[in-house]
Motif scaffolding. Structure first.
Motif, PDB file in Angstrom:
ATOM      1  N   SER A 156       0.819  -1.208   0.000  1.00  0.00           N
ATOM      2  CA  SER A 156       0.000   0.000   0.000  1.00  0.00           C
ATOM      3  C   SER A 156       0.854   1.260   0.000  1.00  0.00           C
ATOM      4  CB  SER A 156      -0.956  -0.001   1.201  1.00  0.00           C
ATOM      5  OG  SER A 156      -0.237  -0.105   2.415  1.00  0.00           O
ATOM      6  N   ARG A 157       2.056   1.174   0.584  1.00  0.00           N
ATOM      7  CA  ARG A 157       2.935   2.350   0.558  1.00  0.00           C
ATOM      8  C   ARG A 157       3.443   2.642  -0.845  1.00  0.00           C
ATOM      9  NH1 ARG A 157       4.775   0.189   5.624  1.00  0.00           N
ATOM     10  NH2 ARG A 157       6.611  -0.781   4.676  1.00  0.00           N
ATOM     11  N   CYS A 158       3.681   1.611  -1.623  1.00  0.00           N
ATOM     12  CA  CYS A 158       4.233   1.800  -2.971  1.00  0.00           C
ATOM     13  C   CYS A 158       3.161   1.895  -4.053  1.00  0.00           C
ATOM     14  CB  CYS A 158       5.190   0.651  -3.304  1.00  0.00           C
ATOM     15  SG  CYS A 158       6.710   0.651  -2.331  1.00  0.00           S
ATOM     16  N   LEU A 159       1.942   1.467  -3.744  1.00  0.00           N
ATOM     17  CA  LEU A 159       0.866   1.485  -4.732  1.00  0.00           C
ATOM     18  C   LEU A 159      -0.342   2.238  -4.175  1.00  0.00           C
ATOM     19  CD1 LEU A 159       1.028  -2.186  -6.076  1.00  0.00           C
ATOM     20  CD2 LEU A 159       1.781  -0.119  -7.264  1.00  0.00           C
ATOM     21  N   PRO A 160      -0.238   3.544  -4.028  1.00  0.00           N
ATOM     22  CA  PRO A 160      -1.382   4.326  -3.541  1.00  0.00           C
ATOM     23  C   PRO A 160      -2.482   4.373  -4.603  1.00  0.00           C
ATOM     24  CG  PRO A 160       0.351   5.793  -4.296  1.00  0.00           C
ATOM     25  CD  PRO A 160       0.917   4.402  -4.363  1.00  0.00           C
ATOM     26  N   PRO A 161      -3.675   4.804  -4.235  1.00  0.00           N
ATOM     27  CA  PRO A 161      -4.746   4.924  -5.233  1.00  0.00           C
ATOM     28  C   PRO A 161      -4.321   5.841  -6.383  1.00  0.00           C
ATOM     29  CG  PRO A 161      -5.636   5.126  -3.015  1.00  0.00           C
ATOM     30  CD  PRO A 161      -4.141   5.135  -2.875  1.00  0.00           C
ATOM     31  N   ARG A 162      -4.793   5.531  -7.576  1.00  0.00           N
ATOM     32  CA  ARG A 162      -4.442   6.324  -8.744  1.00  0.00           C
ATOM     33  C   ARG A 162      -5.183   7.667  -8.748  1.00  0.00           C
ATOM     34  NH1 ARG A 162      -4.412   1.840 -13.680  1.00  0.00           N
ATOM     35  NH2 ARG A 162      -2.382   0.931 -13.151  1.00  0.00           N
ATOM     36  N   ALA A 163      -4.586   8.642  -9.431  1.00  0.00           N
ATOM     37  CA  ALA A 163      -5.238   9.936  -9.610  1.00  0.00           C
ATOM     38  C   ALA A 163      -6.530   9.754 -10.405  1.00  0.00           C
ATOM     39  CB  ALA A 163      -4.295  10.891 -10.343  1.00  0.00           C
ATOM     40  N   ARG A 164      -7.500  10.590 -10.128  1.00  0.00           N
ATOM     41  CA  ARG A 164      -8.801  10.451 -10.768  1.00  0.00           C
ATOM     42  C   ARG A 164      -8.731  10.705 -12.275  1.00  0.00           C
ATOM     43  NH1 ARG A 164     -11.876   7.307  -8.717  1.00  0.00           N
ATOM     44  NH2 ARG A 164     -13.666   8.300  -9.741  1.00  0.00           N
ATOM     45  N   ASP A 165      -7.721  11.449 -12.724  1.00  0.00           N
ATOM     46  CA  ASP A 165      -7.606  11.736 -14.147  1.00  0.00           C
ATOM     47  C   ASP A 165      -6.533  10.900 -14.831  1.00  0.00           C
ATOM     48  OD1 ASP A 165      -5.452  12.884 -12.908  1.00  0.00           O
ATOM     49  OD2 ASP A 165      -5.555  14.793 -14.006  1.00  0.00           O
ATOM     50  N   ALA A 166      -6.173   9.757 -14.226  1.00  0.00           N
ATOM     51  CA  ALA A 166      -5.125   8.902 -14.793  1.00  0.00           C
ATOM     52  C   ALA A 166      -5.569   8.326 -16.137  1.00  0.00           C
ATOM     53  CB  ALA A 166      -4.797   7.767 -13.829  1.00  0.00           C
ATOM     54  N   HIS A 167      -4.604   8.129 -17.029  1.00  0.00           N
ATOM     55  CA  HIS A 167      -4.879   7.456 -18.300  1.00  0.00           C
ATOM     56  C   HIS A 167      -3.806   6.401 -18.527  1.00  0.00           C
ATOM     57  CE1 HIS A 167      -1.653   9.768 -20.306  1.00  0.00           C
ATOM     58  NE2 HIS A 167      -2.117  10.803 -19.622  1.00  0.00           N
ATOM     59  N   LYS A 168      -4.008   5.579 -19.557  1.00  0.00           N
ATOM     60  CA  LYS A 168      -3.130   4.422 -19.729  1.00  0.00           C
ATOM     61  C   LYS A 168      -1.680   4.822 -19.957  1.00  0.00           C
ATOM     62  CE  LYS A 168      -4.245   3.841 -24.657  1.00  0.00           C
ATOM     63  NZ  LYS A 168      -4.883   2.955 -25.667  1.00  0.00           N
ATOM     64  N   GLY A 169      -1.468   5.993 -20.534  1.00  0.00           N
ATOM     65  CA  GLY A 169      -0.094   6.426 -20.754  1.00  0.00           C
ATOM     66  C   GLY A 169       0.663   6.685 -19.474  1.00  0.00           C
ATOM     67  N   ASP A 170      -0.079   6.958 -18.392  1.00  0.00           N
ATOM     68  CA  ASP A 170       0.571   7.196 -17.093  1.00  0.00           C
ATOM     69  C   ASP A 170       1.117   5.920 -16.487  1.00  0.00           C
ATOM     70  OD1 ASP A 170      -0.166   9.875 -17.216  1.00  0.00           O
ATOM     71  OD2 ASP A 170      -2.058   9.522 -16.157  1.00  0.00           O
ATOM     72  N   ASN A 171       0.664   4.766 -16.977  1.00  0.00           N
ATOM     73  CA  ASN A 171       0.995   3.494 -16.337  1.00  0.00           C
ATOM     74  C   ASN A 171       1.892   2.598 -17.180  1.00  0.00           C
ATOM     75  OD1 ASN A 171      -0.618   3.842 -13.868  1.00  0.00           O
ATOM     76  ND2 ASN A 171      -2.308   3.961 -15.324  1.00  0.00           N
ATOM     77  N   GLY A 172       2.507   3.206 -18.183  1.00  0.00           N
ATOM     78  CA  GLY A 172       3.597   2.549 -18.877  1.00  0.00           C
ATOM     79  C   GLY A 172       3.195   1.564 -19.951  1.00  0.00           C
TER      80      GLY A 172
END
Length: 514
Positions: free
Chosen positions: A231-247
């Motif tokens: 949970s420390r390394c994987l916090p909730p994603r930003a509400r405006d996240a898109h697939k490009g943000d996740n590699g």
């Protein structure tokens, strides 16, 4: 001691030094021994509350002293106590000698060890050999350990199961198989890796009021991974996240006839949150891959040149699952190594490194060998690796750089922060494809922006915890690597997964199989 990385683990000599300093600071050695025996006795009574008879097997030194004090406590508590002495109690001096005297004052008699002697207790207390053991177990301890293991009685190990190395977790010829191990002052690396999971049973640390962390010059040799790292390394994603943000992750593998491993890695990576997952595989596997997981972008690759164009568009590479050792696999790995992209290398990718790129060193890769693959990378044997996993992974990182994951019971991670040990996982993971699932998880975490060290540690945790949750739902036999993806996905979402992080076996926690 527990810090943000997890509980500190020490080598046996380090714990002995902490013990010496504690006594030098004014704590009487025999008082410390009494605390240890009382802690072990309390743990025994809580675990087996209906006991009426126990057999205490004592060797020499302070481990035997702990046993004699525990025997005295049990006798004073009304239990019937059989004390079996492997060494003449009259020869014990110092704190152990005081322990013998205490047992005598409690009215106990001591039976010298004899082959085929009757063990009278409902439980056996193992106080034969402590953490100071370095060489192979010798007689009469071999016979005594064999008798304990053959008795089919519950066993409490005092500080460490006799015959188990406190530093490596290797069995030094023979070792007691305990149901409960109560260890003292500070936790030991050898209780968590190598053969330890088969011998330690339930593990309990009793610090006895000693704070090892105050010894600033005694650096822990490793840490025990804490599941809250997820949970420390994987916090909730930003509400405006898109697939490009996740590699964009590219999995390279699946030589002709070996398409399953690369597809398994790809699908697991997609389930764990990589923004885009591409798969470069032999053309024969394209159709099956698309049918299995249409979210993965599958490319049939014949040549190194075709792969290079795909590598250009990717952020992270996973190379090795099902890649084979032939010309196709060699060309694929060569193209991956020629790039500067962070990568995960697994399976035959590791074997190709051994034979074709023996001097390759990188700071931006994760290598994931099992003991056999590690042995090939080190030009040794799997047996030698297992005899001292800490030394093996340290040498692997020195030679190869990056982060190293040495798989097996008590998986080790070596990175720039040091060595970490995973306390989770189960025998159901002894099936094909588990390493491929892990490599997919590691790649997905790197793609989402975790550092090399974070990805290695969190990936190992998610892999093991997902397997534990799957086993809690359906049992060990028949566990498939593909079962892990849904559980790992749930665990990686901290808002949803708190019940599992607190207890992977929670009955009302999410079950993807329901």
């Amino acid at each position: 001691m527990t810090d943000s990385r997890g509980r500190s683990l020490y080598l046996a000599e380090q714990v002995r030094e902490i013990d010496r300093r504690t006594i030098a600071a004014g704590v009487e050695g025999f008082a410390l021994m009494q605390q240890a025996a009382m802690a072990a006795y309390d743990a025994m009574r809580k675990t087996w509350p209906t006991l009426r008879r126990i057999s205490v097997c004592c060797g020499s030194g302070n481990n035997a002293g702990d046993g004699y004090v525990l025997a005295a406590l049990a006798a004073c508590d009304g239990l019937s106590v059989q004390v079996i002495a492997l060494r003449d109690p009259q020869e014990l001096d110092g704190d152990a000698g005081q322990a013998v005297a205490m047992a005598r004052r409690a009215g106990l008699k001591f039976q010298p060890w004899q082959p085929n002697m009757r063990i009278n207790g409902e439980l056996i207390v193992d106080a034969l050999l402590g953490t100071g053991l370095s060489g192979a177990v010798r007689e009469p301890f071999i016979a005594a350990i064999d008798a304990i293991n053959a008795a089919q009685l519950p066993v409490l190990a005092v500080d460490i199961p006799s015959g188990l190395s406190a530093d490596s977790g290797a069995v030094l010829g023979r070792a007691v198989k305990a149901d409960l191990t109560v260890t003292f002052i500070a936790d030991k690396l050898g209780l968590h890796t190598g053969s330890a999971p088969a011998y330690v049973g339930t593990h309990r640390l009793e610090a006895l009021g000693v704070e090892a962390s105050r010894q600033a010059d005694i650096e822990p040799c490793a840490v025990l991974l804490d599941e809250m790292l997820i949970s420390r390394c994987l916090p909730p994603r930003a509400r405006d996240a898109h697939k490009g943000d996740n590699g964009h992750l590219l999995v390279i593998g699946g030589a002709p006839g070996f398409g399953g491993a690369a597809l398994l890695a790809s699908e697991t990576a997609a389930r764990l949150g990589a923004g885009k997952v591409s798969l470069a595989t032999a053309p024969a596997h394209v159709t099956a891959s698309l049918v299995r997981c249409p979210e993965v972008m599958v490319h049939g690759i014949n040549s190194k040149g075709e792969l290079e164009a795909l590598i250009e568009g990717a952020d992270i590479l996973v190379v090795g699952p099902g890649i084979g050792k032939g010309a196709w696999g060699q060309a694929m790995l060569q193209a991956a190594l020629a790039s500067d992209k962070p990568l995960v290398v697994d399976a035959d990718g590791l074997n190709l490194l051994t034979t074709h790129w023996p001097l390759e060193y990188r700071d931006n890769w994760i290598l994931t060998p099992h003991p056999g693959e590690a042995a090939r990378l080190l030009e040794s044997s799997a047996g030698e690796v297992q005899q001292d996993r800490r030394q093996a992974i340290t040498e692997l990182r020195r030679r190869r750089g990056g982060a190293i994951v040495l798989k097996g019971a008590g998986t080790l991670v070596a990175d720039q922060e040091g060595i970490a040990v995973c306390p989770f996982g189960n025998p159901g993971m002894a099936s094909g494809g588990m390493g491929d699932a892990l490599s997919g998880m590691l790649g997905a975490l790197l793609a989402q922006g975790l550092s090399l060290d974070e990805a290695a540690r969190v990936g190992v945790l998610l892999h093991a915890l997902a397997a534990d949750r799957a086993v809690a739902a359906s049992g060990e036999r028949g566990l498939l690597a593909s079962d892990l993806a849904s559980y790992a996905r749930f665990l990686s979402n901290p808002v949803l997964s708190n019940p599992i992080l607190n207890n992977p076996g929670t009955s009302d926690a999410y079950n993807p199989e329901e």
